[in-house]
Design a protein around this motif. Structure first.
Motif, short mmCIF file in Angstrom:
data_model
loop_
_atom_site.label_atom_id
_atom_site.label_comp_id
_atom_site.label_asym_id
_atom_site.label_seq_id
_atom_site.Cartn_x
_atom_site.Cartn_y
_atom_site.Cartn_z
N CYS A 1 -6.34 -4.01 -4.23
CA CYS A 1 -5.51 -2.98 -3.62
C CYS A 1 -4.36 -3.57 -2.80
O CYS A 1 -4.55 -4.53 -2.05
N ASP A 2 -3.19 -2.96 -2.95
CA ASP A 2 -2.04 -3.33 -2.13
C ASP A 2 -2.30 -2.86 -0.70
O ASP A 2 -2.88 -1.80 -0.48
N ILE A 3 -1.88 -3.67 0.27
CA ILE A 3 -2.19 -3.32 1.65
C ILE A 3 -1.17 -2.36 2.27
O ILE A 3 -1.48 -1.61 3.19
N LYS A 4 0.05 -2.35 1.75
CA LYS A 4 1.09 -1.48 2.31
C LYS A 4 1.41 -0.36 1.32
O LYS A 4 2.12 -0.58 0.33
N MET A 5 0.88 0.83 1.59
CA MET A 5 1.13 1.99 0.74
C MET A 5 1.25 3.24 1.60
O MET A 5 0.69 3.29 2.70
N PRO A 6 1.96 4.25 1.10
CA PRO A 6 2.07 5.50 1.87
C PRO A 6 0.76 6.27 1.87
O PRO A 6 -0.12 6.01 1.04
N LEU A 7 0.61 7.18 2.80
CA LEU A 7 -0.55 8.05 2.94
C LEU A 7 -1.80 7.30 3.43
O LEU A 7 -2.41 7.66 4.41
N MET A 8 -2.20 6.26 2.70
CA MET A 8 -3.35 5.45 3.12
C MET A 8 -3.11 4.01 2.71
O MET A 8 -2.92 3.71 1.54
N ASP A 9 -3.14 3.10 3.70
CA ASP A 9 -2.90 1.69 3.36
C ASP A 9 -4.20 1.00 2.97
O ASP A 9 -5.29 1.58 3.00
#
Length: 223
Positions: free
Chosen positions: A77-85
């Motif tokens: 999983c990418d650590i920097k994402m919108p809504l839920m990191d």
């Protein structure tokens, strides 16, 4: 974006099941190019691969994961994402799932990496990620998953033993002879043999070496 395999049409497809047996990898990233590139790579390696463009999408389908998908699993999983990191996903997964987690980012600092590792992440990959580095990390995560699953299976088998069967099994694994066990537990020799036979039958082992392996894997004290 709807997760690509939210309702897979191949739940009983043998080819998909074969891929799951080798390794089931979930990739979560809001960068569609990365999703496509990583999925293509993992498909070539023979893994079962699902892609999600958000952590929320993955959490939404997680409770309904098919039990027939047998095999080692991991989440990248990418650590920097919108809504839920990625760090929040890690916290959520810790409450409901035990699948090994790998985190990745192109701009995260040391603090985020430390937080991720302290919370149990297996690795923290920095983008751009070399294919060999990615595959090595995934292989390690799948190996952890396989070991954990095997321990769960063995623990479940151990839980079917009665208290006396477990006691005899522990003593056998510790190297005690049947006669000594009978004397220490103040029971007949034939009773020790019966408990030993029942324990090994329930644990699905045929040798003392296998019995020792199970006891050690599940960290059962032998003394």
């Amino acid at each position: 974006m709807t997760p690509e395999f939210a309702n897979p049409p191949y739940k009983s497809d043998r080819a998909w099941m074969k891929r799951c047996a080798q390794g089931h990898v979930v990739i979560i990233d809001d960068d569609l190019d990365i999703l496509m590139a990583f999925k293509a790579l993992l498909d070539l390696e023979g893994y079962a691969c699902e892609t999600f463009s958000s952590a929320l999408d993955y959490l939404e389908v997680l409770p309904s994961r098919p039990s027939i998908w047998i095999g080692p699993q991991c989440v990248l999983c990418d650590i920097k994402m919108p809504l839920m990191d990625g760090l929040e996903l890690q916290r959520q997964l810790a409450l409901q799932d035990d699948v090994p987690l790998l985190l990745m980012s192109g701009s995260s600092g040391a603090e985020e990496a430390v937080t991720a590792f302290r919370a149990g992440a297996l690795d923290f990959l920095i983008k751009p990620i070399d294919a060999d580095v990615l595959l090595t990390a995934i292989n390690q995560a799948l190996a952890v998953s396989a070991t954990h699953h095997q321990t769960q299976v063995l623990t479940t088998r151990l839980e079917t033993l009665t208290a006396r069967e477990l006691e005899v099994a522990r003593r056998v694994a510790a190297g005690q002879r049947n006669n000594d066990i009978a004397l220490e537990l103040n029971i007949a020799l034939r009773t020790v043999k019966l408990y030993r036979h029942r324990a090994m039958e329930k644990l699905e082992v045929t040798s003392v070496a296998e019995l020792v392996r199970i006891i050690d894997a599940c960290q059962i004290k032998t003394h």
